[in-house]
Design a protein around this motif. Structure first.
Motif, mmCIF file in Angstrom:
data_model
loop_
_atom_site.group_PDB
_atom_site.id
_atom_site.type_symbol
_atom_site.label_atom_id
_atom_site.label_comp_id
_atom_site.label_asym_id
_atom_site.label_seq_id
_atom_site.Cartn_x
_atom_site.Cartn_y
_atom_site.Cartn_z
ATOM 1 N N MET A 1 0.820 -1.190 0.000
ATOM 2 C CA MET A 1 0.000 0.000 0.000
ATOM 3 C C MET A 1 0.865 1.255 0.000
ATOM 4 S SD MET A 1 -3.183 0.995 2.277
ATOM 5 C CE MET A 1 -3.741 2.642 2.418
ATOM 6 N N LEU A 2 1.954 1.243 0.738
ATOM 7 C CA LEU A 2 2.835 2.401 0.791
ATOM 8 C C LEU A 2 3.396 2.708 -0.591
ATOM 9 C CD1 LEU A 2 4.143 4.571 2.490
ATOM 10 C CD2 LEU A 2 5.965 2.988 3.039
ATOM 11 N N PHE A 3 3.756 1.657 -1.348
ATOM 12 C CA PHE A 3 4.268 1.860 -2.692
ATOM 13 C C PHE A 3 3.205 2.512 -3.565
ATOM 14 C CE2 PHE A 3 4.695 0.362 -7.086
ATOM 15 C CZ PHE A 3 5.915 0.922 -7.393
ATOM 16 N N THR A 4 1.977 2.034 -3.468
ATOM 17 C CA THR A 4 0.885 2.583 -4.263
ATOM 18 C C THR A 4 0.658 4.051 -3.919
ATOM 19 O OG1 THR A 4 -0.170 0.424 -4.328
ATOM 20 C CG2 THR A 4 -1.542 2.299 -4.868
ATOM 21 N N LEU A 5 0.688 4.384 -2.642
ATOM 22 C CA LEU A 5 0.517 5.769 -2.211
ATOM 23 C C LEU A 5 1.648 6.638 -2.748
ATOM 24 C CD1 LEU A 5 -1.151 7.761 -0.565
ATOM 25 C CD2 LEU A 5 0.163 7.091 1.442
ATOM 26 N N LYS A 6 2.864 6.112 -2.722
ATOM 27 C CA LYS A 6 4.014 6.862 -3.230
ATOM 28 C C LYS A 6 3.862 7.127 -4.727
ATOM 29 C CE LYS A 6 9.047 6.855 -3.371
ATOM 30 N NZ LYS A 6 10.271 6.160 -3.028
ATOM 31 N N VAL A 7 3.423 6.129 -5.469
ATOM 32 C CA VAL A 7 3.231 6.286 -6.909
ATOM 33 C C VAL A 7 2.124 7.301 -7.182
ATOM 34 C CG1 VAL A 7 2.458 5.108 -9.011
ATOM 35 C CG2 VAL A 7 4.129 4.017 -7.513
ATOM 36 N N LYS A 8 1.046 7.243 -6.422
ATOM 37 C CA LYS A 8 -0.055 8.198 -6.601
ATOM 38 C C LYS A 8 0.418 9.617 -6.330
ATOM 39 C CE LYS A 8 -3.870 5.064 -5.731
ATOM 40 N NZ LYS A 8 -5.022 4.734 -4.887
ATOM 41 N N LYS A 9 1.231 9.801 -5.295
ATOM 42 C CA LYS A 9 1.756 11.131 -4.990
ATOM 43 C C LYS A 9 2.649 11.631 -6.119
ATOM 44 C CE LYS A 9 1.650 11.008 0.056
ATOM 45 N NZ LYS A 9 2.461 11.024 1.284
ATOM 46 N N GLN A 10 3.479 10.745 -6.656
ATOM 47 C CA GLN A 10 4.354 11.134 -7.761
ATOM 48 C C GLN A 10 3.534 11.531 -8.986
ATOM 49 O OE1 GLN A 10 6.801 7.642 -8.125
ATOM 50 N NE2 GLN A 10 8.336 8.397 -6.678
ATOM 51 N N ASN A 11 2.498 10.751 -9.285
ATOM 52 C CA ASN A 11 1.647 11.058 -10.431
ATOM 53 C C ASN A 11 0.920 12.386 -10.233
ATOM 54 O OD1 ASN A 11 2.379 8.758 -11.816
ATOM 55 N ND2 ASN A 11 0.635 7.566 -11.097
ATOM 56 N N LEU A 12 0.441 12.619 -9.037
ATOM 57 C CA LEU A 12 -0.238 13.871 -8.747
ATOM 58 C C LEU A 12 0.718 15.045 -8.899
ATOM 59 C CD1 LEU A 12 -2.795 15.307 -7.879
ATOM 60 C CD2 LEU A 12 -2.154 14.896 -5.511
ATOM 61 N N THR A 13 1.939 14.876 -8.427
ATOM 62 C CA THR A 13 2.939 15.934 -8.559
ATOM 63 C C THR A 13 3.204 16.241 -10.031
ATOM 64 O OG1 THR A 13 3.974 15.303 -6.477
ATOM 65 C CG2 THR A 13 5.322 16.582 -7.991
ATOM 66 N N LEU A 14 3.310 15.211 -10.842
ATOM 67 C CA LEU A 14 3.529 15.415 -12.277
ATOM 68 C C LEU A 14 2.344 16.129 -12.915
ATOM 69 C CD1 LEU A 14 5.138 11.995 -13.286
ATOM 70 C CD2 LEU A 14 6.259 14.230 -13.174
ATOM 71 N N ASN A 15 1.133 15.748 -12.532
ATOM 72 C CA ASN A 15 -0.060 16.389 -13.081
ATOM 73 C C ASN A 15 -0.143 17.860 -12.691
ATOM 74 O OD1 ASN A 15 -0.947 14.060 -14.366
ATOM 75 N ND2 ASN A 15 -2.157 13.387 -12.623
ATOM 76 N N VAL A 16 0.166 18.158 -11.447
ATOM 77 C CA VAL A 16 0.138 19.547 -10.993
ATOM 78 C C VAL A 16 1.200 20.354 -11.743
ATOM 79 C CG1 VAL A 16 0.568 21.078 -9.035
ATOM 80 C CG2 VAL A 16 -0.868 19.056 -8.743
ATOM 81 N N SER A 17 2.369 19.791 -11.908
ATOM 82 C CA SER A 17 3.438 20.486 -12.636
ATOM 83 C C SER A 17 3.019 20.755 -14.082
ATOM 84 C CB SER A 17 4.717 19.658 -12.629
ATOM 85 O OG SER A 17 5.204 19.527 -11.324
ATOM 86 N N ALA A 18 2.407 19.778 -14.714
ATOM 87 C CA ALA A 18 1.946 19.960 -16.095
ATOM 88 C C ALA A 18 0.872 21.044 -16.169
ATOM 89 C CB ALA A 18 1.405 18.642 -16.646
ATOM 90 N N LEU A 19 -0.027 21.045 -15.201
ATOM 91 C CA LEU A 19 -1.081 22.053 -15.174
ATOM 92 C C LEU A 19 -0.492 23.457 -15.019
ATOM 93 C CD1 LEU A 19 -4.061 22.772 -15.188
ATOM 94 C CD2 LEU A 19 -4.104 22.297 -12.738
ATOM 95 N N VAL A 20 0.475 23.601 -14.129
ATOM 96 C CA VAL A 20 1.123 24.904 -13.933
ATOM 97 C C VAL A 20 1.800 25.342 -15.231
ATOM 98 C CG1 VAL A 20 3.004 26.112 -12.745
ATOM 99 C CG2 VAL A 20 1.395 24.704 -11.447
ATOM 100 N N ASN A 21 2.438 24.413 -15.935
ATOM 101 C CA ASN A 21 3.085 24.759 -17.205
ATOM 102 C C ASN A 21 2.070 25.260 -18.234
ATOM 103 O OD1 ASN A 21 5.684 24.213 -16.366
ATOM 104 N ND2 ASN A 21 5.591 22.080 -17.013
ATOM 105 N N VAL A 22 0.915 24.621 -18.301
ATOM 106 C CA VAL A 22 -0.133 25.055 -19.229
ATOM 107 C C VAL A 22 -0.625 26.448 -18.851
ATOM 108 C CG1 VAL A 22 -2.513 24.606 -19.991
ATOM 109 C CG2 VAL A 22 -0.869 22.726 -19.851
ATOM 110 N N VAL A 23 -0.844 26.670 -17.581
ATOM 111 C CA VAL A 23 -1.311 27.976 -17.097
ATOM 112 C C VAL A 23 -0.302 29.064 -17.454
ATOM 113 C CG1 VAL A 23 -1.727 29.317 -14.990
ATOM 114 C CG2 VAL A 23 -2.789 27.070 -15.258
#
Length: 78
Positions: A1-23
């Protein structure tokens, strides 16, 4: 479960970064957009709390399903 949570956090970070770049690419103010989104969220959440209070409940006395139904109802009105 910890691995899954870590992967989800990484994916969320990438999505937020991409969104900021678009903005930024579209020369929008990311802070202003975030403030507007927070304001909309707060207004809707207060409306959910008010709807629950009208039923004699608090969020702690409710469940996620009930609050989500209220959220969708409020979202469709505003």
């Amino acid at each position: 479960m910890l691995f899954t949570l870590k992967v989800k956090k990484q994916n969320l970070t990438l999505n937020v970064s991409a969104l900021v770049n678009v903005v930024l690419k579209h020369k929008l103010d990311p802070e202003a957009l975030l403030r507007a989104a927070n304001s909309k969220f707060e207004k809707r959440f207060r409306a959910v709390e008010q709807a629950l209070a009208e039923q004699g409940k608090t969020p702690e006395q409710s469940d996620l399903s009930e609050m989500d139904a209220l959220w969708q109802q409020i979202k469709s009105i505003k």
